[in-house]
Design a protein around this motif. Structure first.
Motif, short mmCIF file in Angstrom:
data_model
loop_
_atom_site.label_atom_id
_atom_site.label_comp_id
_atom_site.label_asym_id
_atom_site.label_seq_id
_atom_site.Cartn_x
_atom_site.Cartn_y
_atom_site.Cartn_z
N ARG A 17 43.54 46.99 34.85
CA ARG A 17 42.88 45.78 35.39
C ARG A 17 43.58 45.32 36.66
O ARG A 17 42.94 45.00 37.66
CB ARG A 17 42.93 44.66 34.35
CG ARG A 17 41.56 44.37 33.73
CD ARG A 17 41.54 43.04 32.98
NE ARG A 17 42.62 42.90 32.02
CZ ARG A 17 42.60 43.44 30.79
NH1 ARG A 17 41.56 44.14 30.39
NH2 ARG A 17 43.61 43.28 29.96
N ALA A 18 44.89 45.32 36.62
CA ALA A 18 45.66 44.86 37.78
C ALA A 18 45.40 45.76 38.98
O ALA A 18 45.25 45.28 40.11
CB ALA A 18 47.15 44.85 37.45
N ARG A 29 42.73 47.47 39.58
CA ARG A 29 41.37 47.26 40.11
C ARG A 29 41.31 46.05 41.05
O ARG A 29 40.47 45.99 41.93
CB ARG A 29 40.39 47.06 38.94
CG ARG A 29 39.82 48.38 38.43
CD ARG A 29 38.51 48.16 37.70
NE ARG A 29 38.65 47.32 36.52
CZ ARG A 29 38.99 47.79 35.31
NH1 ARG A 29 39.19 49.07 35.13
NH2 ARG A 29 39.10 46.98 34.28
N LEU A 30 42.21 45.11 40.84
CA LEU A 30 42.20 43.91 41.67
C LEU A 30 42.86 44.12 43.02
O LEU A 30 42.79 43.28 43.91
CB LEU A 30 42.90 42.76 40.94
CG LEU A 30 42.23 42.27 39.67
CD1 LEU A 30 43.09 41.21 38.98
CD2 LEU A 30 40.84 41.72 39.98
N THR A 72 43.72 46.13 46.67
CA THR A 72 43.01 46.92 47.67
C THR A 72 43.54 48.34 47.61
O THR A 72 44.74 48.55 47.76
CB THR A 72 43.26 46.36 49.08
OG1 THR A 72 43.29 44.95 48.98
CG2 THR A 72 42.23 46.83 50.07
#
Ligand code: GDP
Length: 330
Positions: free
Chosen positions: A220-221, A223-224, A226
């Motif tokens: 998840r991290a 994906r956040l 760039t």
């Protein structure tokens, strides 16, 4: 009694022959800070340059206790059993303080230490991060010339050492631990930004579920963030270095990364950029050394520093004036 070093051309041949004793001697030469050794080292590196660059350069980091040595010992042994030749180097600027290299230590990798196809070199002791980085980078080239096709550069997150390792490898692997659900809070965001691949280690026994949860959190991290490349999203895997599980998948991902980055040209580009940044960092270091070693600068440095400290001279004016002094020497 140690044999004296042969002429550079001969030493280059001995390094290329894969003789570990001579490789070790050559590394000691390039680690030396003596002026006459620096000149010989430059000659040796120039002679060996055409034979470098063919290895896969893998960086590895993780907090102490995450399992780096266990991982390298197992992962490296898996690779040598397939016929690869593996060199393990380390960047550990703190070893100058502890008086000995704590990374890349042979006692930490007991199987690899006695493996004919492996070469382990601890972090050079002493010196600044810049000095340690220079030695490790040049050692990597010597190992490549000696026929090692996989180079693992290990570091713990001391100061800027992770950035330094990231800046000399093709793929940067970060080992993580699963905690009690608060993984992400304790992690430096910076290290995730550098990661090309993340592996949550110690995914064994009772810890498997926690490791999987941690892996989801990291995914998840990631994906956040760039992405550095549109062709690659850092995969998050779980593994157990102790049980040798997940390491094959990790190697498969490293190979996939290589293929994708080679086809897109990003691997070559990354290496070119590394070379250029490396050149500039050498220029910066050398110029700073020359500046600090200049007798005229030394003569004035203390008094000027005192004036800046007391607020009697603006820092910018002091810098200008010292630089003028430096240039007057020519
Ligand atoms: P380093 O400080 O990162 O080099 O970590 P080490 O490799 O020395 O490992 C620290 C401790 O964790 C040692 O007691 C290892 O036996 C243990 N360890 C390492 N990898 C694993 C693993 O995959 N599973 C388990 N359960 N323990 C591990």
């Amino acid at each position: 009694m140690k044999q004296p070093l042969p002429p550079t051309a001969e030493l280059a041949k001995l390094v290329r022959s894969g003789d570990r004793m001579w490789l070790a001697r050559a590394i000691t030469l390039i680690e030396s800070r003596k002026r006459e050794h620096r000149a010989l080292a430059a000659e040796l590196l120039t002679a060996l340059m055409p034979f470098t660059g063919k290895a896969d350069r893998i960086g590895l980091t993780g907090v102490p206790g995450v399992g780096k040595s266990t991982f390298i010992d197992q992962f490296g042994s898996n690779l040598t059993s397939e016929g690869h030749r593996v060199a393990v180097l380390a960047i550990d600027p703190s070893s100058s303080r502890t008086g000995g290299a704590i990374l890349g230590d042979k006692t930490r990798m007991q199987r690899l230490a006695v493996d004919e196809l492996a070469f382990i070199r601890p972090s050079p002791a002493g010196g600044s991060l810049g000095g340690v980085t220079r030695s490790t980078r040049e050692t990597m080239l010597l190992c490549e010339a000696a026929g090692y096709d996989i180079i693992i550069v290990e570091t713990v997150g001391v100061g800027q050492s992770e950035t330094a390792v990231h800046d000399m490898v093709d793929i940067f692997v970060v080992l993580m631990l699963s905690g009690a659900g608060d993984e992400l809070q304790g992690i430096k965001k910076g290290v995730l930004e550098l990661a090309d691949l993340i592996a949550v280690n110690k995914a064994d026994g009772d810890n498997i579920k926690k490791a999987n949860l941690a892996a989801s959190d990291y995914r998840r991290a990631i994906r956040l963030m760039t992405p550095e490349s549109k062709n690659w999203t850092p995969p998050v895997l779980t593994c157990s270095a102790a049980q040798n599980t997940g390491l094959d998948e990790l190697w498969a991902q490293i190979l996939k990364h290589r293929e994708i980055k080679m086809i897109s040209g990003e691997r070559e580009e990354r290496r070119h950029q590394q070379q250029i940044r490396w050149m500039w960092s050498m220029i910066t270091d050398r110029l700073l050394d020359q500046f600090k070693d200049s007798p005229k600068v030394q003569e004035r440095l203390q008094s000027v520093t005192a004036l800046v400290k007391n607020g009697e001279l603006p820092a910018a004016v002091a810098a200008e004036s010292l630089l003028e002094t430096f240039h007057q020497e020519d």
